[in-house]
Motif scaffolding. Structure first.
Motif, PDB file in Angstrom:
ATOM      1  N   ALA A  57       6.504   0.218   1.922  1.00 48.13           N
ATOM      2  CA  ALA A  57       5.950   0.224   3.278  1.00 48.13           C
ATOM      3  C   ALA A  57       4.505  -0.270   3.267  1.00 48.13           C
ATOM      4  CB  ALA A  57       6.020   1.625   3.868  1.00 48.13           C
ATOM      5  N   GLY A  58       4.032  -0.694   4.435  1.00 47.81           N
ATOM      6  CA  GLY A  58       2.626  -1.055   4.580  1.00 47.81           C
ATOM      7  C   GLY A  58       2.328  -2.500   4.214  1.00 47.81           C
ATOM      8  N   PRO A  59       1.069  -2.907   4.386  1.00 45.52           N
ATOM      9  CA  PRO A  59       0.670  -4.277   4.074  1.00 45.52           C
ATOM     10  C   PRO A  59       0.917  -4.630   2.605  1.00 45.52           C
ATOM     11  CG  PRO A  59      -1.032  -3.167   5.362  1.00 45.52           C
ATOM     12  CD  PRO A  59      -0.043  -2.119   4.957  1.00 45.52           C
ATOM     13  N   VAL A  60       1.140  -5.901   2.367  1.00 46.87           N
ATOM     14  CA  VAL A  60       1.374  -6.396   1.011  1.00 46.87           C
ATOM     15  C   VAL A  60       0.031  -6.687   0.334  1.00 46.87           C
ATOM     16  CG1 VAL A  60       2.388  -8.270  -0.362  1.00 46.87           C
ATOM     17  CG2 VAL A  60       3.610  -7.361   1.631  1.00 46.87           C
ATOM     18  N   LEU A  61      -0.087  -6.284  -0.920  1.00 46.79           N
ATOM     19  CA  LEU A  61      -1.308  -6.514  -1.684  1.00 46.79           C
ATOM     20  C   LEU A  61      -1.440  -7.986  -2.072  1.00 46.79           C
ATOM     21  CD1 LEU A  61      -1.029  -3.436  -4.063  1.00 46.79           C
ATOM     22  CD2 LEU A  61      -2.594  -3.670  -2.147  1.00 46.79           C
ATOM     23  N   GLU A  62      -2.672  -8.500  -1.972  1.00 52.64           N
ATOM     24  CA  GLU A  62      -2.972  -9.872  -2.375  1.00 52.64           C
ATOM     25  C   GLU A  62      -4.203  -9.894  -3.269  1.00 52.64           C
ATOM     26  OE1 GLU A  62      -3.112 -12.874   0.681  1.00 52.64           O
ATOM     27  OE2 GLU A  62      -1.979 -11.607   2.078  1.00 52.64           O
ATOM     28  N   GLU A  63      -4.272 -10.887  -4.133  1.00 52.99           N
ATOM     29  CA  GLU A  63      -5.475 -11.074  -4.945  1.00 52.99           C
ATOM     30  C   GLU A  63      -6.694 -11.190  -4.035  1.00 52.99           C
ATOM     31  OE1 GLU A  63      -5.330 -14.014  -8.170  1.00 52.99           O
ATOM     32  OE2 GLU A  63      -3.228 -14.316  -7.615  1.00 52.99           O
ATOM     33  N   GLY A  64      -7.780 -10.549  -4.463  1.00 52.50           N
ATOM     34  CA  GLY A  64      -9.026 -10.628  -3.706  1.00 52.50           C
ATOM     35  C   GLY A  64      -9.259  -9.479  -2.751  1.00 52.50           C
TER      36      GLY A  64
ATOM     37  N   PHE B 266       0.828  -1.202   0.000  1.00 52.91           N
ATOM     38  CA  PHE B 266       0.000   0.000   0.000  1.00 52.91           C
ATOM     39  C   PHE B 266       0.862   1.251   0.000  1.00 52.91           C
ATOM     40  CE2 PHE B 266      -3.198  -3.088   1.149  1.00 52.91           C
ATOM     41  CZ  PHE B 266      -4.304  -2.619   0.449  1.00 52.91           C
ATOM     42  N   GLY B 267       2.069   1.154   0.541  1.00 55.26           N
ATOM     43  CA  GLY B 267       2.992   2.276   0.459  1.00 55.26           C
ATOM     44  C   GLY B 267       3.375   2.610  -0.965  1.00 55.26           C
ATOM     45  N   ASP B 268       3.436   1.597  -1.830  1.00 56.76           N
ATOM     46  CA  ASP B 268       3.727   1.835  -3.245  1.00 56.76           C
ATOM     47  C   ASP B 268       2.638   2.689  -3.892  1.00 56.76           C
ATOM     48  OD1 ASP B 268       6.015   0.246  -3.040  1.00 56.76           O
ATOM     49  OD2 ASP B 268       4.961  -1.567  -3.713  1.00 56.76           O
ATOM     50  N   ILE B 269       1.380   2.438  -3.513  1.00 58.53           N
ATOM     51  CA  ILE B 269       0.254   3.222  -4.048  1.00 58.53           C
ATOM     52  C   ILE B 269       0.390   4.677  -3.616  1.00 58.53           C
ATOM     53  CG2 ILE B 269      -2.249   3.539  -4.033  1.00 58.53           C
ATOM     54  CD1 ILE B 269      -2.495   0.510  -3.486  1.00 58.53           C
TER      55      ILE B 269
END
Length: 290
Positions: free
Chosen positions: A220-227, A175-178
């Motif tokens: 940084a932040g949580p990692v994105l997952e499918e769904g 989410f940090g990438d976003i």
């Protein structure tokens, strides 16, 4: 997208949805986007925000859906309409004070004047609908009359910042990438990203983890997952990022009274990246200034 486990959540409390859930989100998102398409012709000089909100409520009802905002924490409208320096949560046709007195009379007159769109006004209209239990949440910018070049540029940068954020979405990213993608783009254009409000998870609930910040550090932040389902909805100011909330406890404005703009999509994470649930059926998400 690969089949996921029913009801699974990450350690950060972010729900992982099944493949079949995407259809429900598409249906809700499509209706919200269609309503914002249809409302475009009703945004003009002399129109009132109260009239626009009533049209939105009527369209939601006619579609057999529900407004997620009517009754939400006491809110009484089918949309938020944020004009010029209002950052978000602008109240359409704001309630008129009922007590008497000269001070209240002046306030009443000001509220009525603010409700009428003037030439060059820019406004964000934010709509959330519920279709078969799924929430579709989206917002976009409109213009009454002809905007100033500064306002036009603000709208363009805000739209493109949203798309930069969506482009950063893929499994394994964070989410940090976003937030970093949005912040870097906005600040490169010498504008500021609002930090007091953020995107959010949604699905069969209006607001859920995670908080989707529109600024931050890559990695940084949580990692994105499918769904994962969530909104990305950057608010961008021409001036400083600071905001304040008015006495109505809803309306957020720029502290320096500079113009503000916002765009919002609801998305789902797939193996390929991001699937946008709230695409404009007629391609009217980004306004034209021609």
């Amino acid at each position: 997208m690969n089949q996921t486990h029913r009801g699974r959540s990450t350690r950060d409390g972010i729900r992982i949805h099944e493949t079949a859930d995407f259809a429900g989100m598409h249906a809700a998102g499509r209706l919200a986007a269609q309503i914002l398409d249809d409302i475009a012709e009703h945004v003009f000089v002399g129109q009132t925000t109260g009239a626009i909100d009533q049209l939105i409520e009527d369209k939601i009802t006619a579609a057999g859906a529900k407004s997620a905002t009517i009754g939400y924490k006491g809110y009484r409208h089918a949309s938020c309409i944020s004009v010029n320096h209002v950052v978000c949560h602008g109240i359409p046709g704001a309630p008129i004070p009922k007590s008497g007195g000269e001070t209240i009379s002046r306030d009443l007159e000001k509220r009525r004047a603010d409700d009428v769109l003037k030439d060059g006004d820019i406004l964000n209209i934010d709509v959330t609908v519920i279709v078969d239990g799924w929430f579709g949440d989206t917002s976009r910018m409109y213009v009454a009359g002809r905007p100033s070049r500064k306002a036009e540029r603000l709208i363009e940068v805000t739209h493109d910042a949203l798309m930069k954020g969506i482009e950063a979405v893929r499994p394994g990213a964070t989410f940090g990438d976003i937030g970093h993608a949005i912040q870097a783009y906005v600040e490169a254009h010498r504008m500021s990203v609002v930090r007091d409000f953020c995107g959010h998870g949604l699905g069969r609930v209006f607001h859920a983890p995670p908080n989707v910040l529109h600024y931050g550090r890559a990695g940084a932040g949580p990692v994105l997952e499918e769904g994962m389902f969530f909104t990305i909805e950057p608010m961008v100011n021409l001036g400083r990022a600071a905001t304040e909330v008015l006495d109505d406890e809803w309306t957020a404005v720029t502290r320096d009274k500079s113009l503000s703009a916002q765009f919002e999509h609801s998305i789902g994470v797939t193996a390929q990246g991001a699937e946008i649930f709230t695409l404009s059926p007629s391609g009217r998400f980004r306004p034209s200034f021609g």
